[in-house]
Design a protein around this motif. Structure first.
Motif, PDB file in Angstrom:
ATOM      1  N   ALA A   1      88.824 -30.577  24.281  1.00  0.00           N
ATOM      2  CA  ALA A   1      89.977 -31.507  23.860  1.00  0.00           C
ATOM      3  C   ALA A   1      91.088 -30.922  23.126  1.00  0.00           C
ATOM      4  CB  ALA A   1      89.244 -32.269  22.804  1.00  0.00           C
TER       5      ALA A   1
ATOM      6  N   THR B   1      95.853 -22.320  28.476  1.00  0.00           N
ATOM      7  CA  THR B   1      96.215 -21.381  29.579  1.00  0.00           C
ATOM      8  C   THR B   1      95.078 -20.628  29.857  1.00  0.00           C
ATOM      9  OG1 THR B   1      97.916 -19.633  30.296  1.00  0.00           O
ATOM     10  CG2 THR B   1      97.489 -19.849  27.874  1.00  0.00           C
TER      11      THR B   1
ATOM     12  N   ALA C   1      90.243 -24.225  13.182  1.00  0.00           N
ATOM     13  CA  ALA C   1      90.066 -24.565  12.101  1.00  0.00           C
ATOM     14  C   ALA C   1      90.778 -24.139  10.942  1.00  0.00           C
ATOM     15  CB  ALA C   1      88.563 -24.846  11.648  1.00  0.00           C
TER      16      ALA C   1
ATOM     17  N   THR D   1      83.328 -34.174  16.689  1.00  0.00           N
ATOM     18  CA  THR D   1      83.002 -34.740  17.998  1.00  0.00           C
ATOM     19  C   THR D   1      81.683 -34.155  18.619  1.00  0.00           C
ATOM     20  OG1 THR D   1      84.717 -33.588  19.199  1.00  0.00           O
ATOM     21  CG2 THR D   1      85.227 -35.631  18.543  1.00  0.00           C
TER      22      THR D   1
ATOM     23  N   ASN E   1      95.529 -30.007  13.276  1.00  0.00           N
ATOM     24  CA  ASN E   1      95.481 -28.619  12.815  1.00  0.00           C
ATOM     25  C   ASN E   1      97.088 -28.102  12.768  1.00  0.00           C
ATOM     26  OD1 ASN E   1      95.500 -29.061  15.421  1.00  0.00           O
ATOM     27  ND2 ASN E   1      94.896 -26.841  16.090  1.00  0.00           N
TER      28      ASN E   1
ATOM     29  N   ASN F   1      98.370 -23.285  20.039  1.00  0.00           N
ATOM     30  CA  ASN F   1      96.769 -23.072  20.434  1.00  0.00           C
ATOM     31  C   ASN F   1      96.254 -21.902  19.664  1.00  0.00           C
ATOM     32  OD1 ASN F   1      96.134 -25.840  21.024  1.00  0.00           O
ATOM     33  ND2 ASN F   1      95.499 -25.058  23.107  1.00  0.00           N
ATOM     34  N   PHE F   2      97.142 -20.562  19.911  1.00  0.00           N
ATOM     35  CA  PHE F   2      96.757 -19.157  19.500  1.00  0.00           C
ATOM     36  C   PHE F   2      96.929 -19.086  17.892  1.00  0.00           C
ATOM     37  CE2 PHE F   2      96.616 -16.441  23.334  1.00  0.00           C
ATOM     38  CZ  PHE F   2      95.632 -17.373  24.003  1.00  0.00           C
TER      39      PHE F   2
ATOM     40  N   GLY G   1      95.930 -39.737  17.310  1.00  0.00           N
ATOM     41  CA  GLY G   1      94.576 -40.534  17.220  1.00  0.00           C
ATOM     42  C   GLY G   1      93.233 -39.673  17.473  1.00  0.00           C
TER      43      GLY G   1
ATOM     44  N   SER H   1      89.937 -18.460  28.429  1.00  0.00           N
ATOM     45  CA  SER H   1      89.137 -17.447  28.528  1.00  0.00           C
ATOM     46  C   SER H   1      87.649 -17.538  27.926  1.00  0.00           C
ATOM     47  CB  SER H   1      89.656 -16.075  27.942  1.00  0.00           C
ATOM     48  OG  SER H   1      90.000 -16.424  26.452  1.00  0.00           O
TER      49      SER H   1
ATOM     50  N   LEU I   1      94.134 -25.966   9.161  1.00  0.00           N
ATOM     51  CA  LEU I   1      93.979 -27.141   8.415  1.00  0.00           C
ATOM     52  C   LEU I   1      94.275 -27.316   6.939  1.00  0.00           C
ATOM     53  CD1 LEU I   1      90.736 -28.799  10.158  1.00  0.00           C
ATOM     54  CD2 LEU I   1      93.021 -29.469  10.627  1.00  0.00           C
TER      55      LEU I   1
ATOM     56  N   HIS J   1      87.343 -24.109  16.718  1.00  0.00           N
ATOM     57  CA  HIS J   1      87.956 -22.645  17.163  1.00  0.00           C
ATOM     58  C   HIS J   1      89.316 -22.620  16.481  1.00  0.00           C
ATOM     59  CE1 HIS J   1      85.028 -22.076  20.170  1.00  0.00           C
ATOM     60  NE2 HIS J   1      85.413 -20.915  20.454  1.00  0.00           N
TER      61      HIS J   1
ATOM     62  N   GLY K   1      96.114 -33.211  18.246  1.00  0.00           N
ATOM     63  CA  GLY K   1      95.338 -34.248  17.438  1.00  0.00           C
ATOM     64  C   GLY K   1      96.363 -35.117  16.530  1.00  0.00           C
TER      65      GLY K   1
END
Ligand code: FAD
Length: 453
Positions: free
Chosen positions: A130, A138, A68, A82, A446, A410-411, A187, A123, A71, A66, A184
């Motif tokens: 993870a 959130t 990616a 995973t 990321n 994360n956004f 590890g 959402s 990167l 989600h 991430g």
């Protein structure tokens, strides 16, 4: 390099499985790693990490992909996916869940509900537990119960030297602090354990108006959002809905304003909280008591691989002076918006428990802002993607007078200096812990936290 990697599930570019194995959830990302590893056990993960390090390659750990986008090139990177490590065990006695690293939210929500419990999911039902939990997390309970990362009680991970470590409040406390928000960088996480909450239902749903009502509804929602009790968490969206079968009939092809969300507490309390919004006579009002698992699909996020292009910003508003931002949003996303490519602008309501420090919390335990703005859409080709990204950036530029300078990583779906995700003291500590845990920078996250020198 690949001769030295012995895992049977290592997939190189000449393997017919390569294209499927490298596919991220975000279809605009064309990731081409040196190899893809598909471990099934923590021991496999350790073997991949050691072999990649021995061969001089880096390791990028990914569940769904989600996020990616940030990167970058993966030419010398082993992409450790995973997806083959899934499963959830709920312990109703301790009100906790343990999940394998590749588990997505929907099965966790369903397993917890069997015991009358709820997790702090977001959402989207198919976002990975993870990435979501390690970066913050959130969702619809957030103003009442805080970030999911604060609910973590333990994380098991393979570190850069290939050892499997359990990090919790007592064992490896620095690492435990760092992974809660630091993502991430420390590890390859093989399992996560976290607290659940005794929530079986919520008063939840959506209010929908035609987009021409944007000014009036946004003005009211902003004032309301800043003062609403912690029990309620909502999102405000201005959207051009596509004419696609996955949407309910009345919404297809309509340009709308949507407030959706959930309130804990009784029906009467929730109805009283929502009354100022209902006064504006929405054309659709689905708010009612629903079973907790229904919240996993409340927002109607796209499931399965989807192309996305976006921009985001965290905003701080001065109470009592929201008129100006209403005008700006109306100009960039209202009925006469300049951009025709932008599919939507979303404002997520912060505050409440999201704004308060969490005792014993990690690198990110709260948000320092009133709203997160997120703009973008689902481009069907590269050209539209670039135009959509530019339009989303334009929106963030227009909102820049209210930008707090912080971002919720994360956004953030493009490369960015990850320092924007943390307060300066947390950032320094994260870099020091990275220097101890992964001095050579083996792991490619990321949002990268460089080791301190
Ligand atoms: C449609 C959609 C809806 C969303 N809704 C919400 C929401 O409601 N609330 C919210 O807070 N966020 C939300 N997000 C953002 C989401 O939290 C991030 O995209 C998150 O990074 C996704 O995690 P993932 O594991 O699925 O993604 P991935 O792209 O697989 O992982 C992202 C990063 O997490 C790290 N990571 C993942 N797995 C591991 C592991 N096993 N070990 C070590 N590191 C790992 C890596 O650094 C990786 O690059 C949403 C995103 C999308 C696209």
């Amino acid at each position: 390099m690949t001769e030295t990697l012995t895992s049977p599930d290592l997939i190189t570019p000449d393997d017919p499985r390569y294209d499927q194995a490298r596919q991220a959830w975000n279809l605009t990302v064309d990731q081409r790693p040196a190899a893809v590893a598909l471990p099934r056990t923590p021991r496999d993960v350790a073997a991949v990490v050691r072999a990649a390090a021995d061969a001089g390659h880096r390791v990028a750990v990914q569940g769904t992909g989600h996020n990616a986008g940030p990167l970058g090139p993966l030419d010398d990177v082993v992409l450790l996916r995973t997806t083959g490590m899934t499963g959830v065990v709920v312990n109703p006695g301790t009100r906790t869940a343990r999940v394998a690293a590749g588990t997505v939210w929907l099965p966790v929500v369903q397993a917890a509900a069997e015991y009358g419990l709820a997790a702090l999911h977001g959402s989207s039902p198919d976002v990975g537990v993870a990435g979501y939990s390690l970066g913050g997390g959130t969702g619809w309970y957030a103003r009442a119960l805080g970030l999911q990362t604060n609910a973590l009680t333990a994380v098991e991970l393979v570190t850069a030297d290939g050892s499997l470590v359990r990090a919790d409040a007592r064992s490896e406390p620095d690492l435990f602090w760092a992974v809660r928000g630091g993502g991430g960088n420390f590890g390859a996480v093989t399992a996560l354990e976290f607290r659940l909450h005794p929530v079986t239902s919520a008063y939840a749903g959506m209010l929908v108006w035609d987009r021409s009502r944007n000014s009036a509804v946004l003005g009211r929602w902003l004032q309301w959002a800043l003062e609403a009790p912690d029990a309620v968490t909502t999102s405000y969206r201005v959207m051009h809905l596509p004419d696609v079968p996955m949407l309910p009939e009345p919404l297809r092809g309509w340009s709308v304003v949507v407030v959706d969300g959930a309130a804990l507490g009784s029906d009467e309390q929730a109805a009283a909280v929502l009354a100022p919004l209902r006064e504006l006579r929405p054309e659709i009002d689905t708010f009612t008591r629903v079973a907790a698992p229904a919240l996993a699909r409340l927002h109607m996020d796209p499931e399965g691989p989807t192309p996305t292009a976006s921009a985001t910003s965290m905003l701080t508003l001065a109470r009592g002076s929201t008129a100006e931002i209403v005008d700006v949003v109306d100009e960039v996303a209202g009925a006469d918006a300049r951009s025709t490519v932008l599919m939507g602008l979303e404002l997520r309501q912060l505050g409440g428990a999201l704004g308060r420090p969490h005792p014993g919390g990690g690198a990110l335990s709260r948000f320092d802002g009133d709203l997160i703005a997120f703009a973008g859409g689902m481009p069907l080709d590269e050209q539209t993607g670039r135009a959509m990204e530019a339009a989303a950036e334009d929106v963030m530029r227009a909102l820049s007078p209210w930008a707090s300078g912080r971002q919720y990583l994360n956004f953030v779906e493009r490369p960015v200096d990850a320092a924007v995700g943390f307060d300066p003291a947390a950032w320094d500590r994260l870099r020091r812990i990275r220097a101890q845990a992964d001095p050579g920078g083996l792991f490619l996250a990321n949002h990268s936290i460089p080791p301190a020198h």
